[in-house]
Design an enzyme around this catalytic site. Structure first.
Site, PDB file in Angstrom:
ATOM      1  N   ILE A 166      12.954  10.461 -44.688  1.00  0.00           N
ATOM      2  CA  ILE A 166      11.788  10.679 -43.827  1.00  0.00           C
ATOM      3  C   ILE A 166      12.284  10.710 -42.386  1.00  0.00           C
ATOM      4  O   ILE A 166      13.126   9.898 -41.993  1.00  0.00           O
ATOM      5  CB  ILE A 166      10.751   9.543 -43.994  1.00  0.00           C
ATOM      6  CG1 ILE A 166      10.324   9.400 -45.457  1.00  0.00           C
ATOM      7  CG2 ILE A 166       9.549   9.748 -43.072  1.00  0.00           C
ATOM      8  CD1 ILE A 166       9.625  10.596 -46.040  1.00  0.00           C
TER       9      ILE A 166
ATOM     10  N   THR B 195      16.836  11.838 -40.233  1.00  0.00           N
ATOM     11  CA  THR B 195      16.035  11.012 -41.143  1.00  0.00           C
ATOM     12  C   THR B 195      16.594   9.603 -41.328  1.00  0.00           C
ATOM     13  O   THR B 195      17.733   9.305 -40.985  1.00  0.00           O
ATOM     14  CB  THR B 195      15.954  11.674 -42.534  1.00  0.00           C
ATOM     15  OG1 THR B 195      17.248  11.691 -43.126  1.00  0.00           O
ATOM     16  CG2 THR B 195      15.404  13.088 -42.445  1.00  0.00           C
ATOM     17  N   ASP B 196      15.744   8.777 -41.951  1.00  0.00           N
ATOM     18  CA  ASP B 196      16.176   7.443 -42.357  1.00  0.00           C
ATOM     19  C   ASP B 196      16.744   7.537 -43.783  1.00  0.00           C
ATOM     20  O   ASP B 196      16.887   8.638 -44.323  1.00  0.00           O
ATOM     21  CB  ASP B 196      15.014   6.443 -42.266  1.00  0.00           C
ATOM     22  CG  ASP B 196      13.822   6.806 -43.158  1.00  0.00           C
ATOM     23  OD1 ASP B 196      13.972   7.629 -44.098  1.00  0.00           O
ATOM     24  OD2 ASP B 196      12.732   6.271 -42.907  1.00  0.00           O
ATOM     25  N   TYR B 197      17.037   6.414 -44.386  1.00  0.00           N
ATOM     26  CA  TYR B 197      17.647   6.424 -45.725  1.00  0.00           C
ATOM     27  C   TYR B 197      16.721   6.960 -46.810  1.00  0.00           C
ATOM     28  O   TYR B 197      17.174   7.374 -47.861  1.00  0.00           O
ATOM     29  CB  TYR B 197      18.119   5.014 -46.107  1.00  0.00           C
ATOM     30  CG  TYR B 197      19.283   4.564 -45.266  1.00  0.00           C
ATOM     31  CD1 TYR B 197      20.523   5.181 -45.375  1.00  0.00           C
ATOM     32  CD2 TYR B 197      19.151   3.538 -44.339  1.00  0.00           C
ATOM     33  CE1 TYR B 197      21.594   4.791 -44.597  1.00  0.00           C
ATOM     34  CE2 TYR B 197      20.212   3.133 -43.555  1.00  0.00           C
ATOM     35  CZ  TYR B 197      21.432   3.767 -43.690  1.00  0.00           C
ATOM     36  OH  TYR B 197      22.483   3.384 -42.922  1.00  0.00           O
ATOM     37  N   ALA B 198      15.421   6.990 -46.540  1.00  0.00           N
ATOM     38  CA  ALA B 198      14.462   7.501 -47.519  1.00  0.00           C
ATOM     39  C   ALA B 198      14.235   9.011 -47.371  1.00  0.00           C
ATOM     40  O   ALA B 198      13.453   9.597 -48.104  1.00  0.00           O
ATOM     41  CB  ALA B 198      13.132   6.770 -47.374  1.00  0.00           C
TER      42      ALA B 198
END
Length: 166
Positions: free
Chosen positions: A45, A40-43
Site C-alpha cells: 500500500i 509502498t509499505d510492506y503490505a
C-alpha cells in the site's frame, strides 16, 4: 466536545475541493504516476509520505510545463517552502496501480501561494487523495519570509494562475 473531536475540528478542510467532476478537472495540471515498490509499505500500500512527494513533483512539473524552472526561482533567491498542508486519504493506492496527480494553483495572496490537489484513477472514477498546500516565498539569503513576491516571480505565477483557473 471530546479531545479527539476537538483536534479533528482544527484540521483545515479538504472537502471543499469538489470531487469527481470531469469539468472541474479540465484545467488542472496532470502528472501521471505508476506505483513502484519503493512507494509502498510492506503490505504493498502506498506509504502516506509518498503522496507529498508526488504532489511536489506535480507542482514542479506544472511550473516547468509553462517554462518556469524551479531551479531558476531558487537562483533568483526565492525559495517556496510548504508552510501549511491538509491531506485527506479517501482510498488506498496499491503497488502497480496507475494514478494521476491533479494540481492547480488556486491563488496568490501576498507571499502565500495556495495549491489544490486530487489524486485520481486515470479515468477519474476513483478518488484516492485530496489536499491543499500553502507555500510562502522565502528570501534564501536572509532566511526570512519576503514582504512581497519579486516581480518576476509574481509574473511567472500569474501565468500558472491564468492557465489553471480559467
Amino acid at each position: 466536545m471530546s479531545e479527539e473531536q476537538s483536534s479533528q475540528a482544527q484540521l483545515p478542510p479538504t472537502d471543499d475541493i469538489e470531487i469527481l467532476s470531469l469539468r472541474q478537472f479540465e484545467s488542472w495540471f496532470e502528472y501521471p504516476v505508476r506505483v513502484h515498490p519503493h512507494h509502498t509499505d510492506y503490505a504493498g500500500i502506498v506509504w502516506h509520505g509518498t503522496y507529498l512527494t508526488w504532489m511536489e513533483e506535480a507542482r514542479v512539473e506544472c511550473l516547468r510545463s509553462i517554462g518556469i524552472e524551479f531551479a531558476d526561482l531558487v537562483a533568483l533567491g526565492c525559495d517556496l517552502p510548504v508552510v501549511e498542508l491538509s491531506i485527506r486519504y479517501h482510498r488506498a493506492i496499491q503497488l502497480g496501480m496507475a494514478i494521476v496527480v491533479k494540481a492547480r494553483m488556486v491563488d496568490v495572496t501576498g507571499v502565500r501561494i495556495n495549491w489544490d490537489y486530487a489524486i485520481v484513477s486515470p479515468d477519474e472514477q476513483q478518488l484516492f487523495v485530496t489536499a491543499k498546500v500553502t507555500l510562502v516565498a522565502l528570501d534564501r539569503d536572509r532566511g526570512k519570509i519576503m514582504r512581497q513576491l519579486p516581480a518576476n516571480v509574481k509574473d511567472a505565477l500569474a501565468k500558472v494562475s491564468a492557465l489553471h483557473n480559467n
